[in-house]
Design a protein around this motif. Structure first.
Motif, PDB file in Angstrom:
ATOM      1  N   PRO A  58       0.822  -1.221   0.000  1.00  0.00           N
ATOM      2  CA  PRO A  58       0.000   0.000   0.000  1.00  0.00           C
ATOM      3  C   PRO A  58       0.849   1.263   0.000  1.00  0.00           C
ATOM      4  CG  PRO A  58       0.111  -0.923   2.208  1.00  0.00           C
ATOM      5  CD  PRO A  58       0.818  -1.907   1.304  1.00  0.00           C
ATOM      6  N   PHE A  59       0.257   2.352  -0.467  1.00  0.00           N
ATOM      7  CA  PHE A  59       0.873   3.670  -0.428  1.00  0.00           C
ATOM      8  C   PHE A  59       0.017   4.562   0.470  1.00  0.00           C
ATOM      9  CE2 PHE A  59       4.134   3.490  -3.743  1.00  0.00           C
ATOM     10  CZ  PHE A  59       3.793   2.290  -4.354  1.00  0.00           C
ATOM     11  N   GLU A  60       0.641   5.067   1.528  1.00  0.00           N
ATOM     12  CA  GLU A  60      -0.105   5.913   2.459  1.00  0.00           C
ATOM     13  C   GLU A  60      -0.161   7.347   1.945  1.00  0.00           C
ATOM     14  OE1 GLU A  60       1.048   3.604   6.621  1.00  0.00           O
ATOM     15  OE2 GLU A  60       1.330   5.770   6.418  1.00  0.00           O
ATOM     16  N   GLY A  61      -1.361   7.883   1.936  1.00  0.00           N
ATOM     17  CA  GLY A  61      -1.534   9.267   1.519  1.00  0.00           C
ATOM     18  C   GLY A  61      -1.426  10.218   2.699  1.00  0.00           C
ATOM     19  N   GLN A  62      -1.384  11.491   2.389  1.00  0.00           N
ATOM     20  CA  GLN A  62      -1.315  12.530   3.420  1.00  0.00           C
ATOM     21  C   GLN A  62      -2.142  13.716   2.951  1.00  0.00           C
ATOM     22  OE1 GLN A  62       2.688  13.627   4.442  1.00  0.00           O
ATOM     23  NE2 GLN A  62       2.105  15.124   5.964  1.00  0.00           N
ATOM     24  N   LYS A  63      -2.899  14.295   3.848  1.00  0.00           N
ATOM     25  CA  LYS A  63      -3.721  15.456   3.523  1.00  0.00           C
ATOM     26  C   LYS A  63      -3.243  16.653   4.341  1.00  0.00           C
ATOM     27  CE  LYS A  63      -7.868  12.818   2.258  1.00  0.00           C
ATOM     28  NZ  LYS A  63      -7.760  13.102   0.838  1.00  0.00           N
ATOM     29  N   LEU A  64      -2.957  17.756   3.631  1.00  0.00           N
ATOM     30  CA  LEU A  64      -2.501  18.983   4.269  1.00  0.00           C
ATOM     31  C   LEU A  64      -3.280  20.148   3.683  1.00  0.00           C
ATOM     32  CD1 LEU A  64       1.373  18.373   4.075  1.00  0.00           C
ATOM     33  CD2 LEU A  64      -0.060  18.146   6.108  1.00  0.00           C
ATOM     34  N   THR A  65      -3.128  21.294   4.313  1.00  0.00           N
ATOM     35  CA  THR A  65      -3.763  22.510   3.795  1.00  0.00           C
ATOM     36  C   THR A  65      -2.710  23.587   3.615  1.00  0.00           C
ATOM     37  OG1 THR A  65      -5.858  22.003   4.886  1.00  0.00           O
ATOM     38  CG2 THR A  65      -5.502  24.282   4.201  1.00  0.00           C
ATOM     39  N   LEU A  66      -2.709  24.200   2.443  1.00  0.00           N
ATOM     40  CA  LEU A  66      -1.821  25.318   2.147  1.00  0.00           C
ATOM     41  C   LEU A  66      -2.607  26.604   2.395  1.00  0.00           C
ATOM     42  CD1 LEU A  66       1.092  25.722   0.995  1.00  0.00           C
ATOM     43  CD2 LEU A  66       0.003  26.174  -1.209  1.00  0.00           C
ATOM     44  N   GLU A  67      -2.237  27.323   3.447  1.00  0.00           N
ATOM     45  CA  GLU A  67      -2.952  28.540   3.800  1.00  0.00           C
ATOM     46  C   GLU A  67      -2.463  29.710   2.940  1.00  0.00           C
ATOM     47  OE1 GLU A  67      -5.055  26.547   6.863  1.00  0.00           O
ATOM     48  OE2 GLU A  67      -5.386  28.386   5.734  1.00  0.00           O
ATOM     49  N   LYS A  68      -3.231  30.787   2.957  1.00  0.00           N
ATOM     50  CA  LYS A  68      -2.843  31.967   2.185  1.00  0.00           C
ATOM     51  C   LYS A  68      -1.476  32.477   2.657  1.00  0.00           C
ATOM     52  CE  LYS A  68      -7.496  33.491   0.979  1.00  0.00           C
ATOM     53  NZ  LYS A  68      -8.509  34.561   1.032  1.00  0.00           N
ATOM     54  N   GLY A  69      -0.623  32.804   1.700  1.00  0.00           N
ATOM     55  CA  GLY A  69       0.713  33.287   2.027  1.00  0.00           C
ATOM     56  C   GLY A  69       1.743  32.179   2.154  1.00  0.00           C
ATOM     57  N   GLU A  70       1.309  30.914   2.112  1.00  0.00           N
ATOM     58  CA  GLU A  70       2.244  29.800   2.250  1.00  0.00           C
ATOM     59  C   GLU A  70       2.670  29.280   0.875  1.00  0.00           C
ATOM     60  OE1 GLU A  70       0.841  28.209   6.625  1.00  0.00           O
ATOM     61  OE2 GLU A  70       0.176  27.093   4.870  1.00  0.00           O
ATOM     62  N   ARG A  71       3.788  28.516   0.875  1.00  0.00           N
ATOM     63  CA  ARG A  71       4.424  28.123  -0.385  1.00  0.00           C
ATOM     64  C   ARG A  71       4.745  26.632  -0.380  1.00  0.00           C
ATOM     65  NH1 ARG A  71       7.322  33.072  -2.400  1.00  0.00           N
ATOM     66  NH2 ARG A  71       6.275  34.794  -1.324  1.00  0.00           N
ATOM     67  N   LEU A  72       4.620  26.022  -1.572  1.00  0.00           N
ATOM     68  CA  LEU A  72       4.920  24.598  -1.765  1.00  0.00           C
ATOM     69  C   LEU A  72       6.025  24.472  -2.813  1.00  0.00           C
ATOM     70  CD1 LEU A  72       4.257  21.519  -1.530  1.00  0.00           C
ATOM     71  CD2 LEU A  72       2.563  21.877  -3.341  1.00  0.00           C
ATOM     72  N   PHE A  73       7.045  23.621  -2.514  1.00  0.00           N
ATOM     73  CA  PHE A  73       8.171  23.420  -3.434  1.00  0.00           C
ATOM     74  C   PHE A  73       8.380  21.913  -3.621  1.00  0.00           C
ATOM     75  CE2 PHE A  73      11.492  24.313  -6.040  1.00  0.00           C
ATOM     76  CZ  PHE A  73      12.773  24.090  -5.564  1.00  0.00           C
ATOM     77  N   ILE A  74       8.191  21.436  -4.863  1.00  0.00           N
ATOM     78  CA  ILE A  74       8.410  20.037  -5.228  1.00  0.00           C
ATOM     79  C   ILE A  74       9.587  20.003  -6.203  1.00  0.00           C
ATOM     80  CG2 ILE A  74       7.305  17.928  -6.049  1.00  0.00           C
ATOM     81  CD1 ILE A  74       4.601  19.413  -5.819  1.00  0.00           C
ATOM     82  N   PHE A  75      10.552  19.106  -5.984  1.00  0.00           N
ATOM     83  CA  PHE A  75      11.762  19.139  -6.806  1.00  0.00           C
ATOM     84  C   PHE A  75      12.356  17.742  -6.928  1.00  0.00           C
ATOM     85  CE2 PHE A  75      14.522  18.654  -3.118  1.00  0.00           C
ATOM     86  CZ  PHE A  75      13.708  19.144  -2.101  1.00  0.00           C
ATOM     87  N   SER A  76      13.227  17.577  -7.941  1.00  0.00           N
ATOM     88  CA  SER A  76      13.942  16.310  -8.103  1.00  0.00           C
ATOM     89  C   SER A  76      15.327  16.432  -7.470  1.00  0.00           C
ATOM     90  CB  SER A  76      14.071  15.956  -9.593  1.00  0.00           C
ATOM     91  OG  SER A  76      14.912  16.883 -10.246  1.00  0.00           O
ATOM     92  N   ASP A  77      16.002  15.277  -7.346  1.00  0.00           N
ATOM     93  CA  ASP A  77      17.296  15.289  -6.645  1.00  0.00           C
ATOM     94  C   ASP A  77      18.409  15.929  -7.467  1.00  0.00           C
ATOM     95  OD1 ASP A  77      17.887  11.707  -7.153  1.00  0.00           O
ATOM     96  OD2 ASP A  77      17.779  13.373  -8.572  1.00  0.00           O
ATOM     97  N   GLY A  78      18.105  16.359  -8.705  1.00  0.00           N
ATOM     98  CA  GLY A  78      19.112  17.050  -9.503  1.00  0.00           C
ATOM     99  C   GLY A  78      19.524  18.376  -8.902  1.00  0.00           C
ATOM    100  N   ILE A  79      18.693  18.959  -8.018  1.00  0.00           N
ATOM    101  CA  ILE A  79      19.048  20.230  -7.369  1.00  0.00           C
ATOM    102  C   ILE A  79      19.977  19.997  -6.180  1.00  0.00           C
ATOM    103  CG2 ILE A  79      18.161  22.260  -6.167  1.00  0.00           C
ATOM    104  CD1 ILE A  79      15.712  22.145  -7.955  1.00  0.00           C
TER     105      ILE A  79
END
Length: 531
Positions: free
Chosen positions: A450-471
């Protein structure tokens, strides 16, 4: 009859409802489902006088699926538009009949005749009947979804078979010298791959036909005229080679050629061109040239897979980047708008780089977009994707995968992380939250883990960064990595108004660290700001 009485009587049927739904859901066709449904109704209402009808739309006439009374269809036909979806009865309350619209806009008509004991149908019977009809609609929807999934799997398998056939054709052509056998092999394989009826290759030099190969052999040279056809040609050393396929066949008869057919014929034509060049050039030079063409095709395909422009999300600022370390990338990213107005933000990384990684990226993209259309839970989708990648890859290839499905109305994020770098959220208090919930990378195991999911909330003014290991793994000449710590410090300290500005900032900082060293891995990232 009181509400409590109705509830008490209906509760007796709960187990029957579930068992009946399970039976209907296992049906492989509408006809089989209707027969099973007749048995369900017979057991619940103590009558064998049951007729079931179906029609494709409201204006069509009814088709009998099963009927026990010749006059029952007239009862169903008598139902007006206004009375559709209602449970109708005769004056004596010894018959029930209805017409209801199904999920695909077709209609189901049902008639229940007299009970064994001749008693009237009660209000409880009508409510139970209505529940059974809704249950049939749900089972019918499951049947349609199953057929759609089977069709998808068939199409994917067909594309894989075409790819293997194309590879085999290329190998065989490369082992043949320029001549009739090469041309006959090329045109016969092109006909097979595109389901054509016949075809020909014409070789012309200085407007004079030097050679003409038809398949099947001895086909009349004029037969290709006035037919639906597909043509590809190339010129080599002043000699023109024209390939023509005619009459694409299908179960429904002759149909037009599509873009896939054009790509397949074009691929075979390019293979023939390469084989002819092999007669003139040294094998090593030819292989290098063929590799360049393959990489160009792969890069072109990948350009179509990766987004030219990310969608605009009201209330958010979004940017993304993919910089391959070779001609084609083993990284993947996309932002897809779903049918329910949510957005899927995806970043994935295939082990290795170049052509093999690019092929796995293509497999992931096709499978991902197909399963997102079904709107199944992310954890279930991850299991299916893992199985597909496991079967499509070698033992040393797997894919790390991160997906966050955003509800732009409230900032909710539905997340799966399959062995990928933890994504980062910068909270209002300048605190970084790492997201790493999920499971192993796709393609490592196929044991239904199984793959466990996660639920979060991005509030106003907040930031999300998704990246690969090349950085974080970008290295300078001393093989010192850029590092996760330096990335997180930049993410925390630099908060420009524009997502695009942040992407530019981190790329400049990585280049500052590497000091001109060759890029060792693909660089991919998505940056999201909630305004």
């Amino acid at each position: 009859m009181t509400t409590d009485t109705i509830t008490e009587k209906l509760s007796i049927h709960v187990k029957s409802f579930q068992e009946s739904f399970d039976i209907l859901s296992n049906s492989s066709s509408l006809y089989e489902m209707s027969n099973q449904f007749m048995k369900v109704l017979r057991g619940s209402f103590f009558t064998t006088n049951i007729s079931i009808f179906h029609k494709n739309d409201y204006k069509s006439d009814w088709t009998t699926l099963t009927a026990k009374d010749d006059g029952s269809i007239e009862k169903v036909r008598s139902i007006s538009v206004q009375d559709s979806f209602k449970i109708n009865s005769n004056v004596e309350l010894t018959e029930l009949y209805t017409s209801t619209k199904l999920v695909d806009s077709s209609y189901l008509g049902i008639w229940l005749g007299k009970k064994f004991d001749g008693t009237e149908y009660t209000d409880i019977d009508k409510i139970t009947f209505q529940i059974f009809i809704q249950m049939f609609d749900n089972a019918y929807q499951a049947l349609l979804s199953h057929k759609k999934e089977k069709s998808l799997i068939f199409d994917l398998n067909n594309k894989v078979a075409q790819l293997y056939n194309l590879i085999d054709t290329g190998i065989e052509l490369s082992n043949l010298h320029h001549g009739d056998k090469m041309m006959e092999l090329a045109i016969s394989r092109a006909i097979s791959l595109t389901n054509s009826s016949f075809g020909r290759i014409k070789v012309t030099e200085n407007n004079v036909v030097k050679e003409e190969t038809t398949y099947p052999p001895n086909l009349g040279k004029e037969r290709h005229k006035n037919h639906r056809s597909l043509t590809e040609k190339f010129v080599d050393e002043g000699v023109e080679y024209e390939f023509v396929l005619c009459e694409k066949e299908s179960r429904s008869g002759t149909v037009d050629y599509d873009e896939t057919d054009q790509l397949l014929l074009g691929a075979i034509v390019r293979q023939v061109h390469a084989a002819i060049e092999n007669d003139r050039y040294h094998k090593e030079a030819l292989e290098n040239e063929a590799m360049k063409r393959e990489l160009a095709v792969a890069a072109e395909i990948q350009k179509r897979i990766l987004p030219d422009k990310l969608p605009e999300i009201d209330g958010y600022d979004l940017a993304g980047i993919n910089i391959p370390s070779k001609e084609v990338s083993g990284d993947y990213y996309n932002v897809l708008k779903l049918d329910d107005s949510r957005y899927a933000l995806i970043v994935a990384d295939v082990t290795g780089k170049g052509m093999p990684a690019s092929l796995l990226v293509s497999t992931l993209d096709a499978s991902l977009q197909a399963y997102l259309d079904f709107q199944i839970p992310l954890s279930e989708m991850a299991v299916k994707l893992n199985s597909i990648i496991f079967r499509a890859s070698t033992a040393d290839k797997f894919i790390t995968f991160f997906i966050a499905v955003l509800n732009p109305q409230n900032g909710e994020l539905d997340i799966i992380n399959a062995g990928h770098n933890p994504a980062l959220i910068l909270r209002k208090e300048k605190e970084i939250e790492k997201i790493d919930a999920g499971g192993v990378a796709f393609g490592m195991f196929d044991m239904g883990l199984p793959f466990e999911g996660q639920k979060l909330t991005l509030e106003k003014g907040e930031r999300l960064f998704i990246f690969s290991d090349g950085i974080p793994e970008a290295m300078d000449k001393d093989e010192e990595e850029y590092s996760d710590e330096r990335l997180e410090d930049l993410f925390k300290d630099e908060t420009p108004e524009s997502s695009r500005d942040f992407i530019s900032l981190i790329l400049r900082d990585v280049r500052k660290h590497t000091k001109g060293e060759m890029q060792s891995d693909d660089i991919t990232a998505i940056y999201l700001i909630r305004k």
